[in-house]
Design a protein around this motif. Structure first.
Motif, PDB file in Angstrom:
ATOM      1  N   ALA A   1      97.049  64.926  78.951  1.00  0.00           N
ATOM      2  CA  ALA A   1      96.942  66.326  79.384  1.00  0.00           C
ATOM      3  C   ALA A   1      98.118  66.698  80.285  1.00  0.00           C
ATOM      4  CB  ALA A   1      95.621  66.560  80.100  1.00  0.00           C
ATOM      5  N   ALA A   2      98.490  65.802  81.182  1.00  0.00           N
ATOM      6  CA  ALA A   2      99.615  66.076  82.075  1.00  0.00           C
ATOM      7  C   ALA A   2     100.923  66.184  81.292  1.00  0.00           C
ATOM      8  CB  ALA A   2      99.724  64.980  83.137  1.00  0.00           C
ATOM      9  N   LEU A   3     101.103  65.326  80.302  1.00  0.00           N
ATOM     10  CA  LEU A   3     102.313  65.391  79.485  1.00  0.00           C
ATOM     11  C   LEU A   3     102.364  66.675  78.657  1.00  0.00           C
ATOM     12  CD1 LEU A   3     102.603  61.679  78.321  1.00  0.00           C
ATOM     13  CD2 LEU A   3     104.085  62.881  79.928  1.00  0.00           C
ATOM     14  N   GLU A   4     101.216  67.090  78.125  1.00  0.00           N
ATOM     15  CA  GLU A   4     101.170  68.340  77.363  1.00  0.00           C
ATOM     16  C   GLU A   4     101.482  69.545  78.258  1.00  0.00           C
ATOM     17  OE1 GLU A   4      97.434  68.581  75.358  1.00  0.00           O
ATOM     18  OE2 GLU A   4      97.838  66.825  74.117  1.00  0.00           O
TER      19      GLU A   4
ATOM     20  N   THR B   1     105.275  73.682  79.929  1.00  0.00           N
ATOM     21  CA  THR B   1     106.073  74.305  80.993  1.00  0.00           C
ATOM     22  C   THR B   1     107.551  74.296  80.635  1.00  0.00           C
ATOM     23  OG1 THR B   1     104.456  73.610  82.639  1.00  0.00           O
ATOM     24  CG2 THR B   1     106.640  74.205  83.449  1.00  0.00           C
ATOM     25  N   ARG B   2     108.022  73.160  80.140  1.00  0.00           N
ATOM     26  CA  ARG B   2     109.432  73.078  79.757  1.00  0.00           C
ATOM     27  C   ARG B   2     109.746  74.033  78.616  1.00  0.00           C
ATOM     28  NH1 ARG B   2     111.493  66.826  80.021  1.00  0.00           N
ATOM     29  NH2 ARG B   2     111.364  66.640  82.276  1.00  0.00           N
ATOM     30  N   THR B   3     108.850  74.118  77.641  1.00  0.00           N
ATOM     31  CA  THR B   3     109.061  75.029  76.519  1.00  0.00           C
ATOM     32  C   THR B   3     109.137  76.469  77.005  1.00  0.00           C
ATOM     33  OG1 THR B   3     107.868  73.503  75.076  1.00  0.00           O
ATOM     34  CG2 THR B   3     108.143  75.746  74.277  1.00  0.00           C
TER      35      THR B   3
ATOM     36  N   GLU C   1     112.397  81.296  78.317  1.00  0.00           N
ATOM     37  CA  GLU C   1     112.849  82.291  79.292  1.00  0.00           C
ATOM     38  C   GLU C   1     114.362  82.250  79.463  1.00  0.00           C
ATOM     39  OE1 GLU C   1     110.616  81.485  82.828  1.00  0.00           O
ATOM     40  OE2 GLU C   1     108.773  82.312  82.010  1.00  0.00           O
ATOM     41  N   ILE C   2     114.927  81.064  79.472  1.00  0.00           N
ATOM     42  CA  ILE C   2     116.381  80.934  79.609  1.00  0.00           C
ATOM     43  C   ILE C   2     117.078  81.514  78.388  1.00  0.00           C
ATOM     44  CG2 ILE C   2     118.273  79.252  79.666  1.00  0.00           C
ATOM     45  CD1 ILE C   2     116.453  77.513  81.466  1.00  0.00           C
TER      46      ILE C   2
END
Length: 103
Positions: free
Chosen positions: A67-70, A75-77, A82-83
């Motif tokens: 769950a933490a990795l997902e 978040t990274r995606t 956004e960038i």
């Protein structure tokens, strides 16, 4: 006025100290139980041993890890999107200006 209070504090401090000494001498187990001690530290590998030894804990640990990795990947995606959106906006702002200057 403060002298009688100072004397009273001094006497109370001495009386409490004497009571503590008597309790320590007469009821050592009780006083040991009431005395604060630093918490015992677990071995750095205690959780690893528990993960390896307890299948139910292992399943919970790996479920939490997944769950933490997902969440981290999501978040990274989101940040990358956004960038990319901001970069596209900047490119749109810059391109018309470049053509006007070159002409």
């Amino acid at each position: 006025m403060s002298r009688p209070l100072d004397r009273l504090r001094g006497r109370l401090t001495l009386a409490l100290g004497a009571a503590e000494i008597r309790l320590r001498l007469r009821l050592p187990r009780l006083m040991y139980a009431l005395t604060r001690r630093p918490a015992e530290r677990e071995s750095p590998y205690a959780e690893l041993v528990r993960i390896e030894a307890d299948p139910a804990y292992r399943a919970l640990f790996f479920a939490g890890l997944d769950a933490a990795l997902e969440d981290r990947l999501a978040t990274r995606t989101t940040v990358v999107e956004e960038i990319e959106t901001a970069a596209a906006r900047l490119k749109a702002l810059i391109r018309p200006g470049d053509h006007e200057r070159a002409a």
